[in-house]
Write a protein that holds these residues in place. Sequence first.
Motif, PDB file in Angstrom:
ATOM      1  N   PHE A 133      10.169  -6.516  -3.528  1.00  0.00           N
ATOM      2  CA  PHE A 133      10.275  -5.979  -4.877  1.00  0.00           C
ATOM      3  C   PHE A 133      10.649  -4.498  -4.847  1.00  0.00           C
ATOM      4  CE2 PHE A 133       7.181  -9.436  -4.949  1.00  0.00           C
ATOM      5  CZ  PHE A 133       7.664 -10.233  -5.977  1.00  0.00           C
ATOM      6  N   VAL A 134      11.289  -4.048  -5.911  1.00  0.00           N
ATOM      7  CA  VAL A 134      11.561  -2.637  -6.227  1.00  0.00           C
ATOM      8  C   VAL A 134      12.740  -2.064  -5.449  1.00  0.00           C
ATOM      9  CG1 VAL A 134      10.619  -0.309  -6.499  1.00  0.00           C
ATOM     10  CG2 VAL A 134       9.120  -2.296  -6.752  1.00  0.00           C
ATOM     11  N   ARG A 197       1.602  -1.890 -15.090  1.00  0.00           N
ATOM     12  CA  ARG A 197       1.652  -2.503 -13.768  1.00  0.00           C
ATOM     13  C   ARG A 197       2.925  -2.032 -13.078  1.00  0.00           C
ATOM     14  NH1 ARG A 197      -2.575  -3.341 -15.554  1.00  0.00           N
ATOM     15  NH2 ARG A 197      -3.775  -5.285 -15.712  1.00  0.00           N
ATOM     16  N   THR A 198       2.816  -1.699 -11.812  1.00  0.00           N
ATOM     17  CA  THR A 198       3.999  -1.362 -11.024  1.00  0.00           C
ATOM     18  C   THR A 198       3.936  -2.120  -9.711  1.00  0.00           C
ATOM     19  OG1 THR A 198       2.977   0.555  -9.945  1.00  0.00           O
ATOM     20  CG2 THR A 198       4.164   0.958 -12.020  1.00  0.00           C
ATOM     21  N   ARG A 199       5.103  -2.233  -9.073  1.00  0.00           N
ATOM     22  CA  ARG A 199       5.164  -2.887  -7.768  1.00  0.00           C
ATOM     23  C   ARG A 199       5.597  -1.886  -6.708  1.00  0.00           C
ATOM     24  NH1 ARG A 199       5.149  -8.520  -7.459  1.00  0.00           N
ATOM     25  NH2 ARG A 199       5.448  -9.654  -9.410  1.00  0.00           N
ATOM     26  N   CYS A 200       5.081  -2.073  -5.524  1.00  0.00           N
ATOM     27  CA  CYS A 200       5.512  -1.318  -4.353  1.00  0.00           C
ATOM     28  C   CYS A 200       5.934  -2.322  -3.287  1.00  0.00           C
ATOM     29  CB  CYS A 200       4.371  -0.442  -3.844  1.00  0.00           C
ATOM     30  SG  CYS A 200       4.688   0.306  -2.228  1.00  0.00           S
ATOM     31  N   GLY A 204       2.228  -3.839  -2.763  1.00  0.00           N
ATOM     32  CA  GLY A 204       1.968  -4.906  -3.710  1.00  0.00           C
ATOM     33  C   GLY A 204       2.011  -4.430  -5.152  1.00  0.00           C
ATOM     34  N   THR A 205       1.207  -5.058  -6.015  1.00  0.00           N
ATOM     35  CA  THR A 205       1.187  -4.739  -7.444  1.00  0.00           C
ATOM     36  C   THR A 205      -0.011  -3.851  -7.764  1.00  0.00           C
ATOM     37  OG1 THR A 205       2.267  -6.831  -7.993  1.00  0.00           O
ATOM     38  CG2 THR A 205       1.110  -5.691  -9.773  1.00  0.00           C
ATOM     39  N   SER A 207      -2.493  -1.844 -10.510  1.00  0.00           N
ATOM     40  CA  SER A 207      -3.039  -1.765 -11.864  1.00  0.00           C
ATOM     41  C   SER A 207      -3.457  -0.327 -12.121  1.00  0.00           C
ATOM     42  CB  SER A 207      -4.254  -2.686 -12.007  1.00  0.00           C
ATOM     43  OG  SER A 207      -3.923  -4.015 -11.673  1.00  0.00           O
ATOM     44  N   TRP A 224      -4.814   4.570 -10.160  1.00  0.00           N
ATOM     45  CA  TRP A 224      -4.323   3.209  -9.934  1.00  0.00           C
ATOM     46  C   TRP A 224      -5.118   2.550  -8.815  1.00  0.00           C
ATOM     47  CZ3 TRP A 224      -2.161   7.497  -7.868  1.00  0.00           C
ATOM     48  CH2 TRP A 224      -1.880   7.496  -6.491  1.00  0.00           C
ATOM     49  N   TYR A 226      -4.906  -1.216  -6.122  1.00  0.00           N
ATOM     50  CA  TYR A 226      -4.299  -2.481  -5.710  1.00  0.00           C
ATOM     51  C   TYR A 226      -5.422  -3.512  -5.588  1.00  0.00           C
ATOM     52  CZ  TYR A 226       0.007   0.046  -4.802  1.00  0.00           C
ATOM     53  OH  TYR A 226       1.135   0.797  -4.948  1.00  0.00           O
TER      54      TYR A 226
END
Length: 257
Positions: A133-134, A197-200, A204-205, A207, A224, A226
């Motif tokens: 992702f990303v 929510r973001t992804r790395c 991972g995701t 909060s 934040w 994980y």
Amino acid sequence: MTAAPRLQPREATAPQLINVLHSPKRVRVIFAGRVIADSRNVLVLRSNHFLPIYFFPLSAVDQSVLKLSKHGQQHAVGGETKYWDIDTGDRRAADAAWSFTAPPDENLAPLAGRIAFTWNLVDQWFEEDEEVFVHARDPYARIDVLQSSSHVEIWFDRELIADSRRPVLLFETHLPTRFYLPPEDVRLDRLRASLTRTRCPYKGTASYWSGVLKDGSLRDDIAWSYRDPIAEMPKIKGLIAFYPQAVDRIHLDGQPV
């Protein structure tokens, strides 16, 4: 090319390092439910100043979905580029694939004739059978997650809201050290769960929490966590980290970070 995702601070004055690497991984691109690129012969253009880019051999790309575009521009390191739209008949993404025409730097010559895809204009990316992702993962990036007995203190709205002598310190290439704290060492009454929510691609995701100011208003997304990080990052599961720019100050062993 579309603008790169917003990055955390890097050393802007650092000399720019650029190289081309062969990836041993099988990399696939999915668009409109079909595989449009699939190869174990992917090259990675990477640098300490921009995100890595996968380049596929032309033979590994479904050329039936590529429609030559009139768009073209100068790339900062690769010179002249040409673009293609991706068109499956059911869906179309303008200028979503591109290639260097004749890179001026001889070190980039292996990329000539290879196809790259703008990350967020296709649907999915896979390394082997795991979705990424990303952005592409940088083979030079490293993350060390270390248990520590350092003393971390965090002030927000002129009050101490986190105080821990058991932080987990996360060291990531090019990025500031992050301090992950047990929830028991954080004033959770000064935090309110956010919908963000973001992804790395490496962790991972995430909060987020917003900070509750004394007047009852919120400062968005100051911290934040994980809750379910990817398998490589178990040490930070459920811990809380704060953005330095979103709180008053952070001290590490009594010294400002």
